[in-house]
Scaffold this active site. Structure first.
Site, PDB file in Angstrom:
ATOM      1  N   ASP A  43      12.183  44.001 -80.093  1.00 60.00           N
ATOM      2  CA  ASP A  43      11.075  44.828 -79.597  1.00 60.00           C
ATOM      3  C   ASP A  43      11.585  45.935 -78.674  1.00 60.00           C
ATOM      4  O   ASP A  43      12.608  45.766 -78.013  1.00 60.00           O
ATOM      5  CB  ASP A  43      10.083  43.920 -78.847  1.00 60.00           C
ATOM      6  CG  ASP A  43       8.754  44.609 -78.626  1.00 60.00           C
ATOM      7  OD1 ASP A  43       8.499  45.658 -79.259  1.00 60.00           O
ATOM      8  OD2 ASP A  43       7.963  44.104 -77.807  1.00 60.00           O
TER       9      ASP A  43
ATOM     10  N   ASN B  55       2.136  44.958 -88.711  1.00 61.85           N
ATOM     11  CA  ASN B  55       2.797  46.274 -88.615  1.00 61.85           C
ATOM     12  C   ASN B  55       2.297  47.282 -89.659  1.00 61.85           C
ATOM     13  O   ASN B  55       2.540  48.486 -89.517  1.00 61.85           O
ATOM     14  CB  ASN B  55       4.323  46.139 -88.715  1.00 61.85           C
ATOM     15  CG  ASN B  55       4.960  45.586 -87.461  1.00 61.85           C
ATOM     16  OD1 ASN B  55       6.035  44.989 -87.490  1.00 61.85           O
ATOM     17  ND2 ASN B  55       4.314  45.771 -86.302  1.00 61.85           N
TER      18      ASN B  55
HETATM   19  C1  FPP Z   1       9.287  46.524 -82.575  1.00 60.46           C
HETATM   20  O1  FPP Z   1       9.468  47.609 -81.699  1.00 60.46           O
HETATM   21  C2  FPP Z   1      10.176  46.668 -83.705  1.00 60.46           C
HETATM   22  C3  FPP Z   1       9.784  46.740 -84.991  1.00 60.46           C
HETATM   23  C4  FPP Z   1       8.376  46.677 -85.409  1.00 60.46           C
HETATM   24  C5  FPP Z   1      10.762  46.954 -86.066  1.00 60.46           C
HETATM   25  C6  FPP Z   1      12.084  46.252 -85.969  1.00 60.46           C
HETATM   26  C7  FPP Z   1      12.995  46.910 -86.907  1.00 60.46           C
HETATM   27  C8  FPP Z   1      14.298  47.176 -86.714  1.00 60.46           C
HETATM   28  C9  FPP Z   1      15.048  46.711 -85.543  1.00 60.46           C
HETATM   29  C10 FPP Z   1      15.030  48.015 -87.687  1.00 60.46           C
HETATM   30  C11 FPP Z   1      15.680  47.481 -88.869  1.00 60.46           C
HETATM   31  C12 FPP Z   1      15.610  46.054 -89.191  1.00 60.46           C
HETATM   32  C13 FPP Z   1      16.407  45.472 -90.107  1.00 60.46           C
HETATM   33  C14 FPP Z   1      16.323  44.026 -90.385  1.00 60.46           C
HETATM   34  C15 FPP Z   1      17.410  46.244 -90.852  1.00 60.46           C
HETATM   35  P1  FPP Z   1       8.238  48.575 -81.402  1.00 60.46           P
HETATM   36  O2  FPP Z   1       8.269  49.673 -82.382  1.00 60.46           O
HETATM   37  O3  FPP Z   1       6.959  47.788 -81.401  1.00 60.46           O
HETATM   38  O4  FPP Z   1       8.585  49.074 -79.964  1.00 60.46           O
HETATM   39  P2  FPP Z   1       7.567  49.471 -78.805  1.00 60.46           P
HETATM   40  O5  FPP Z   1       6.867  48.214 -78.391  1.00 60.46           O
HETATM   41  O6  FPP Z   1       8.471  49.993 -77.741  1.00 60.46           O
HETATM   42  O7  FPP Z   1       6.642  50.512 -79.349  1.00 60.46           O
END
Ligand code: FPP
Length: 249
Positions: free
Chosen positions: A29, A77
């Site tokens: 996250d 998501n």
């Molecule tokens: C949450 O951060 C993260 C995600 C929804 C996506 C996770 C994906 C990756 C790390 C990239 C690639 C993954 C693989 C397996 C290759 P957020 O976007 O909710 O962050 P925020 O809370 O700061 O907005």
């Protein structure tokens, strides 16, 4: 707590290799906030997050962790703007293209938690290829949560179970909390010993709800794109100081 400023070898020497967590789960996250802090579009955060996936998968496998579960895309998501969802799918495919051979060489077996039938075709194809190519590997099992939700997983498990009851494979009286686990995506795997959640959030966000009943939490304010091998080591050192009682005394 051990100190992150120490050299990596010093941190490593503090890990008891006889008492490693078998299964580590991570809620990755903070990608969006990482990008926002730099006045960049959110997908730049996901892109940098992918670099950390590469680093942490390699570090965990080298350390001798047997199971690593990463939450990459939740059932919720899909509510994000279309370009972010598209961007995430492209990053997933990019990850596979870059890493599949290396994962295979390192004997990593990739498994998916979640319903990938809903993924766009170009992403699903690559994911299927990854599962097939690594299916016989005997090293670390890497579970990637894709279109994954803990509640949906429990319902998936119940449907599988009802199917087995109908086929006469199991009697309802024989069902218990242990054998129900084998109806979930993590069939045959131990429950996570350690759950890591970076970015300062204090919630489970529908991740591995059934499996996480007695898991130790390690929470940190660091954002996922800043999460390094050293943080992984710190979390393990900290975990090894915990007294796990599983409800006993
Ligand atoms: C949450 O951060 C993260 C995600 C929804 C996506 C996770 C994906 C990756 C790390 C990239 C690639 C993954 C693989 C397996 C290759 P957020 O976007 O909710 O962050 P925020 O809370 O700061 O907005």
């Amino acid at each position: 707590m051990a100190d992150i400023s120490q050299p990596i070898e010093k941190l490593k020497s503090q890990i008891d290799m006889e008492n490693l967590p078998k299964h580590i789960a991570i809620i990755m996250d903070g990608n969006g906030r990482w990008a926002k802090k730099r006045f960049l579009p959110r997908n730049f955060g996901h892109q940098e997050g992918m670099e950390r996936v590469i680093e942490i998968v390699s570090a965990a496998s080298t350390l001798g962790i047997k199971y690593l579960s990463l939450y990459a895309f939740s059932t919720e998501n899909w509510k994000r703007p279309m370009e972010e969802v598209q961007g995430l799918m492209k990053i997933l495919v990019q990850y596979i293209m870059r890493e599949l051979d290396k994962l295979h060489e390192n004997n990593v077996k990739v498994q998916i938690m979640g319903d990938i039938s809903k993924l766009p075709e170009f992403a699903r194809k690559e994911v299927m290829k990854t599962i097939e190519k690594t299916s016989q590997n005997t090293g670390m099992i890497l579970n990637i949560g894709l279109n994954y939700g803990g509640r949906d997983e429990i319902i998936f498990g119940i449907k599988n179970l009802l199917n087995d009851i109908e086929m006469g494979k199991i009697n309802i009286e024989d069902l218990n909390s242990k054998n129900f686990s084998d109806y979930l995506y993590t069939k045959g795997q131990p429950d996570p010993d350690l759950l890591i959640r970076p970015s300062g959030e204090l919630r489970l966000s529908n991740f591995m709800l059934y499996q996480i009943a007695y898991t130790e939490f390690w929470l940190s304010d660091v954002l996922w794109p800043d999460f390094t091998e050293k943080h992984l080591m710190l979390s393990i050192i900290d975990y090894q100081k915990r007294n796990r009682r599983f409800g006993g005394i």
